[in-house]
Scaffold this motif. Structure first.
Motif, PDB file in Angstrom:
ATOM      1  N   ILE A 123       0.849  -1.199   0.000  1.00 47.64           N
ATOM      2  CA  ILE A 123       0.000   0.000   0.000  1.00 47.64           C
ATOM      3  C   ILE A 123       0.886   1.251   0.000  1.00 47.64           C
ATOM      4  O   ILE A 123       2.077   1.164   0.332  1.00 47.64           O
ATOM      5  CB  ILE A 123      -0.980  -0.050   1.206  1.00 47.64           C
ATOM      6  CG1 ILE A 123      -2.170   0.900   1.014  1.00 47.64           C
ATOM      7  CG2 ILE A 123      -0.273   0.226   2.538  1.00 47.64           C
ATOM      8  CD1 ILE A 123      -3.353   0.596   1.939  1.00 47.64           C
ATOM      9  N   GLY A 124       0.329   2.384  -0.360  1.00 48.14           N
ATOM     10  CA  GLY A 124       1.094   3.643  -0.373  1.00 48.14           C
ATOM     11  C   GLY A 124       2.250   3.524  -1.348  1.00 48.14           C
ATOM     12  O   GLY A 124       2.094   3.111  -2.495  1.00 48.14           O
ATOM     13  N   GLY A 125       3.438   3.837  -0.861  1.00 45.04           N
ATOM     14  CA  GLY A 125       4.620   3.788  -1.716  1.00 45.04           C
ATOM     15  C   GLY A 125       4.961   2.391  -2.181  1.00 45.04           C
ATOM     16  O   GLY A 125       5.698   2.216  -3.154  1.00 45.04           O
ATOM     17  N   SER A 126       4.444   1.398  -1.506  1.00 44.99           N
ATOM     18  CA  SER A 126       4.702   0.020  -1.913  1.00 44.99           C
ATOM     19  C   SER A 126       3.658  -0.463  -2.910  1.00 44.99           C
ATOM     20  O   SER A 126       3.504  -1.672  -3.121  1.00 44.99           O
ATOM     21  CB  SER A 126       4.728  -0.888  -0.674  1.00 44.99           C
ATOM     22  OG  SER A 126       5.814  -0.530   0.145  1.00 44.99           O
ATOM     23  N   SER A 181       6.540  -4.441   1.524  1.00 48.72           N
ATOM     24  CA  SER A 181       6.358  -3.489   2.621  1.00 48.72           C
ATOM     25  C   SER A 181       7.724  -3.095   3.156  1.00 48.72           C
ATOM     26  O   SER A 181       8.503  -3.955   3.557  1.00 48.72           O
ATOM     27  CB  SER A 181       5.524  -4.124   3.738  1.00 48.72           C
ATOM     28  OG  SER A 181       5.470  -3.254   4.842  1.00 48.72           O
ATOM     29  N   LYS A 182       7.986  -1.806   3.160  1.00 51.47           N
ATOM     30  CA  LYS A 182       9.277  -1.336   3.668  1.00 51.47           C
ATOM     31  C   LYS A 182       9.452  -1.789   5.118  1.00 51.47           C
ATOM     32  O   LYS A 182      10.471  -2.350   5.492  1.00 51.47           O
ATOM     33  CB  LYS A 182       9.347   0.188   3.552  1.00 51.47           C
ATOM     34  CG  LYS A 182      10.647   0.768   4.061  1.00 51.47           C
ATOM     35  CD  LYS A 182      10.746   2.259   3.799  1.00 51.47           C
ATOM     36  CE  LYS A 182      11.959   2.826   4.516  1.00 51.47           C
ATOM     37  NZ  LYS A 182      12.114   4.257   4.350  1.00 51.47           N
ATOM     38  N   THR A 183       8.444  -1.561   5.929  1.00 58.42           N
ATOM     39  CA  THR A 183       8.559  -1.864   7.366  1.00 58.42           C
ATOM     40  C   THR A 183       8.164  -3.291   7.698  1.00 58.42           C
ATOM     41  O   THR A 183       8.577  -3.826   8.719  1.00 58.42           O
ATOM     42  CB  THR A 183       7.609  -0.938   8.142  1.00 58.42           C
ATOM     43  OG1 THR A 183       6.292  -1.097   7.583  1.00 58.42           O
ATOM     44  CG2 THR A 183       8.032   0.513   8.040  1.00 58.42           C
ATOM     45  N   THR A 186       3.026  -2.718   8.276  1.00 57.30           N
ATOM     46  CA  THR A 186       1.828  -1.960   7.883  1.00 57.30           C
ATOM     47  C   THR A 186       0.586  -2.850   8.003  1.00 57.30           C
ATOM     48  O   THR A 186       0.520  -3.931   7.405  1.00 57.30           O
ATOM     49  CB  THR A 186       1.998  -1.437   6.437  1.00 57.30           C
ATOM     50  OG1 THR A 186       3.180  -0.629   6.424  1.00 57.30           O
ATOM     51  CG2 THR A 186       0.811  -0.606   5.986  1.00 57.30           C
ATOM     52  N   ARG A 243       7.610   6.370  -0.786  1.00 56.52           N
ATOM     53  CA  ARG A 243       7.041   6.964  -2.006  1.00 56.52           C
ATOM     54  C   ARG A 243       8.088   7.193  -3.081  1.00 56.52           C
ATOM     55  O   ARG A 243       7.758   7.577  -4.201  1.00 56.52           O
ATOM     56  CB  ARG A 243       6.302   8.255  -1.661  1.00 56.52           C
ATOM     57  CG  ARG A 243       7.128   9.274  -0.893  1.00 56.52           C
ATOM     58  CD  ARG A 243       6.239  10.375  -0.320  1.00 56.52           C
ATOM     59  NE  ARG A 243       6.954  11.285   0.561  1.00 56.52           N
ATOM     60  CZ  ARG A 243       7.174  11.081   1.846  1.00 56.52           C
ATOM     61  NH1 ARG A 243       6.760   9.962   2.423  1.00 56.52           N
ATOM     62  NH2 ARG A 243       7.806  11.970   2.581  1.00 56.52           N
ATOM     63  N   GLN A 325       0.690  10.937  -3.963  1.00 56.00           N
ATOM     64  CA  GLN A 325       1.423  10.524  -2.758  1.00 56.00           C
ATOM     65  C   GLN A 325       2.794  11.180  -2.709  1.00 56.00           C
ATOM     66  O   GLN A 325       3.194  11.718  -1.673  1.00 56.00           O
ATOM     67  CB  GLN A 325       1.594   9.001  -2.673  1.00 56.00           C
ATOM     68  CG  GLN A 325       2.148   8.610  -1.292  1.00 56.00           C
ATOM     69  CD  GLN A 325       2.874   7.277  -1.220  1.00 56.00           C
ATOM     70  OE1 GLN A 325       3.118   6.631  -2.237  1.00 56.00           O
ATOM     71  NE2 GLN A 325       3.233   6.867  -0.024  1.00 56.00           N
ATOM     72  N   GLU A 329       2.395  13.734   0.316  1.00 59.91           N
ATOM     73  CA  GLU A 329       3.007  13.173   1.531  1.00 59.91           C
ATOM     74  C   GLU A 329       4.371  13.825   1.771  1.00 59.91           C
ATOM     75  O   GLU A 329       4.809  13.953   2.913  1.00 59.91           O
ATOM     76  CB  GLU A 329       3.137  11.653   1.412  1.00 59.91           C
ATOM     77  CG  GLU A 329       3.261  10.976   2.771  1.00 59.91           C
ATOM     78  CD  GLU A 329       3.173   9.458   2.720  1.00 59.91           C
ATOM     79  OE1 GLU A 329       4.102   8.839   2.182  1.00 59.91           O
ATOM     80  OE2 GLU A 329       2.199   8.881   3.238  1.00 59.91           O
ATOM     81  N   GLN A 478       6.940  11.677   7.139  1.00 59.26           N
ATOM     82  CA  GLN A 478       5.472  11.652   6.975  1.00 59.26           C
ATOM     83  C   GLN A 478       4.800  11.388   8.308  1.00 59.26           C
ATOM     84  O   GLN A 478       4.008  10.475   8.445  1.00 59.26           O
ATOM     85  CB  GLN A 478       5.027  10.616   5.913  1.00 59.26           C
ATOM     86  CG  GLN A 478       5.449   9.161   6.149  1.00 59.26           C
ATOM     87  CD  GLN A 478       6.902   8.896   5.884  1.00 59.26           C
ATOM     88  OE1 GLN A 478       7.463   9.391   4.916  1.00 59.26           O
ATOM     89  NE2 GLN A 478       7.545   8.143   6.770  1.00 59.26           N
ATOM     90  N   VAL A 481       0.848  10.780   9.098  1.00 61.65           N
ATOM     91  CA  VAL A 481       0.014   9.589   8.880  1.00 61.65           C
ATOM     92  C   VAL A 481      -0.123   8.760  10.163  1.00 61.65           C
ATOM     93  O   VAL A 481      -0.850   7.773  10.190  1.00 61.65           O
ATOM     94  CB  VAL A 481       0.564   8.693   7.732  1.00 61.65           C
ATOM     95  CG1 VAL A 481       0.654   9.488   6.442  1.00 61.65           C
ATOM     96  CG2 VAL A 481       1.922   8.094   8.087  1.00 61.65           C
ATOM     97  N   LYS A 485      -3.402   6.109  12.458  1.00 61.36           N
ATOM     98  CA  LYS A 485      -3.059   4.695  12.669  1.00 61.36           C
ATOM     99  C   LYS A 485      -3.265   4.317  14.131  1.00 61.36           C
ATOM    100  O   LYS A 485      -3.807   3.262  14.440  1.00 61.36           O
ATOM    101  CB  LYS A 485      -1.584   4.438  12.326  1.00 61.36           C
ATOM    102  CG  LYS A 485      -1.260   4.378  10.865  1.00 61.36           C
ATOM    103  CD  LYS A 485       0.196   3.930  10.684  1.00 61.36           C
ATOM    104  CE  LYS A 485       0.728   4.285   9.321  1.00 61.36           C
ATOM    105  NZ  LYS A 485       2.172   4.098   9.204  1.00 61.36           N
TER     106      LYS A 485
END
Ligand code: G6P
Length: 537
Positions: A123-126, A181-183, A186, A243, A325, A329, A478, A481, A485
């Motif tokens: 999602i998002g940048g991914s 997913s970077k992290t 998410t 992003r 984005q 962002e 960012q 955001v 969450k």
């Protein structure tokens, strides 16, 4: 200075891309003042700091090196005293090897069948960058031939409807899932990943997961914990912002699986060409710098907070969502990089649709309502030419007639005098008047292939960085955001407690309590016992 001289000085070309900003509400003098502003803001030094790997993302203490993702193999780009280019190429080589194997059928699924379908979860940048590039390549002749018989889909929203849409018509036996997913924390992506893991293992058994799921992340420990073989994980690094990550494994893996690595290498080369231009060209002939400064001019000096992104090709239908984005962002900030509240509004409201669809939708407002600076993006040679022998022009010329006409309609408008001379009924004259003087700029690309898509991406990325550098903000964090969450996790706990233990809604304000209670009461028939339910479509 004649108008022709002014226009000439507001046009330039680099590596096939023609840029015309003569329809901006700016004189030659304005532009030279903007260069002075850039000097005051230390733009050149900030750009150099980015390329030199300094920790310009100061709130996260990170360098910002997406340019290293598309550097040539022999380049040196340091982050924390280490040349990161060999690491980048190690992953790119691994992607090439893996995607070749999947594409030529030497990597097969658990039942021995070739994996012809890919679902990329992220999602998002991914998600948005890879979707933009995929959509743009789908109709390119070289790329589409190489994608023959293969499908690439993107599952982003945590909405189970998105799961249903994505698995509809797919067979787990022939599907590879790429969790991006970077992290790797998410919430949306992880639930979607667990959902598709269940989809695979309920059909093929849990041992099938290692053949049918791979991952892209900076957090390889969590990838392993999830149950994905670390050998099938593709790394990237904390100096790549989400992003800005489409040129990392985030985009390169799913896109190489679909189109082959050689096509994606061209995409990286296009981005690299703009990186070099941005880094080295003087401001007067630097496309991203000029674009960024003109955006600052429109937002901060003329007070036009929005920007319309209007590509005249359907292949770029996902450009605006991606740029939303990257831009919003990055630059939607309220304080300077040093944490001081800004005395002006930074950031820009981005939206857009391909022409000509937008013309039949929101252009009315742009022509006669609010002033919205427009980016017109045109392509000289269509990816898919069509010519009917009895038509006045070919289909692409028909499209492009609008690309050339709209900026003039905005710039010149139509006066009451002109309307009167056309014998327009007096009561309609005000309605049919176009005030004109509405700014736009035009970018004309020779074609739209992988290389040009890479150029376009990098132009926008750097333009947005220029804006942030001049506004004096941190375009690479960012924090905005986070609050939503953490509030969502409070709601999640409440939903669990109410459904499983019948607890009443507590600890929320009146409005949220009322809404939550109504939601719970009206969905009391939702199963609360642990049964696994997957979409059936
Ligand atoms: O790649 P991930 O770690 O899953 O993050 C996905 C997205 O999460 C958040 O929404 C961030 O604001 C985005 O910048 C990021 O792209």
């Amino acid at each position: 200075m004649t108008d022709t001289d002014r226009c000439k000085s507001m046009m330039l070309e680099f590596d096939g891309i023609f840029f015309d900003y003569s329809r901006q509400r700016a004189t030659v003098d304005t532009v030279s003042k903007l260069f002075k502003l850039a000097e005051e803001a230390h733009l050149k030094q900030k750009v150099n700091s980015m390329f030199n790997g300094e920790h310009i993302n100061s709130t996260e203490n990170r360098s910002v090196l997406h340019v290293a993702l598309r550097a040539s193999k022999d380049a040196t780009i340091n982050s924390d005293g280490k040349n990161v280019v060999p690491d980048v190429w190690q992953v790119l080589d691994k992607i090439k090897e893996f995607s070749d194997k999947v594409r030529n059928g030497s990597w097969v699924g658990a039942t021995g069948k070739a994996l012809t379908n890919v679902v990329a979860i992220g999602i998002g940048g991914s998600f948005l960058g890879p979707l933009f590039v995929h959509t743009a390549l789908q109709t390119d002749s070289e790329a589409s031939k190489l994608a023959g018989g293969r499908q690439l889909r993107f599952l982003a929203n945590v909405d189970p409807v998105d799961v249903a849409r994505n698995i509809s018509g797919l067979d787990p036996e022939t599907t590879l899932v790429v969790v991006v997913s970077k992290t790797f924390t998410t919430a949306e992506t992880m639930l979607n990943a667990r959902t598709l893991r269940e989809w695979i293992s309920s059909a093929l058994g849990p041992q099938a997961v290692s053949k049918h799921m791979v991952a892209v992340s900076t957090n390889l420990k969590l990838v392993e914990k999830f149950g994905i073989d670390p050998n099938n994980a593709f790394a990237f690094w904390d100096w790549v912002g989400g992003r800005y990550s489409v040129c990392s494994a985030v985009g390169v893996l799913p896109l190489s699986l679909q189109y082959g690595f050689s096509v994606i290498e061209k995409f990286l080369a296009g981005a690299r060409s703009i990186d070099q231009h941005f880094h080295s060209a003087p401001f007067e002939s630097n496309i991203p710098v000029l674009l960024g400064l003109l955006s600052v001019w429109n937002v901060s000096f003329l007070g036009y907070p929005a920007r319309a992104i209007l590509p005249y090709t359907q292949a770029l239908e996902k450009l605006a969502p991606h740029i939303q984005q990257v831009s919003m962002e990055s630059n939607g900030k309220g304080v300077s990089i040093d944490g001081v509240r800004l005395p002006f509004e930074a950031g820009e409201i981005d939206f857009g649709e391909p022409g000509t669809n937008g013309q039949h939708s929101f252009y009315q407002l742009i022509h006669q309502g609010r002033v919205i600076p427009c980016d017109f993006i045109g392509i000289v040679k269509s990816q898919q030419p069509v010519y009917l022998k009895d038509e006045v022009v070919n289909n692409h010329d028909e499209l492009m007639s609008n690309f050339f006409a709209q900026p003039d309609a905005l710039a010149y408008g139509k006066t009451p005098e002109q309307l009167q001379s056309e014998n327009v009924a007096p009561h309609l004259v005000p309605h049919k008047t176009f005030t004109g003087n509405r700014p736009s700029l035009s970018l004309l690309l020779p074609s739209l292939d992988a290389y040009r898509i890479g150029q376009l991406l990098a132009i926008y990325e750097h333009r947005i960085a220029v804006e942030g550098f001049v506004w004096g903000i941190n375009s690479f964090d960012q924090w905005g955001v986070e609050l939503g969450k953490s509030l969502a996790s409070q709601v999640r706990k409440q939903l669990h407690a109410s459904r499983k233990k019948g607890e009443s809604v507590e600890g929320f304000n009146f409005s949220t309590t009322k809404l939550l209670t109504r939601y719970l009461e009206a969905s009391a028939d939702v199963p609360s016992e642990p049964t696994t339910l997957l979409p059936k479509i």
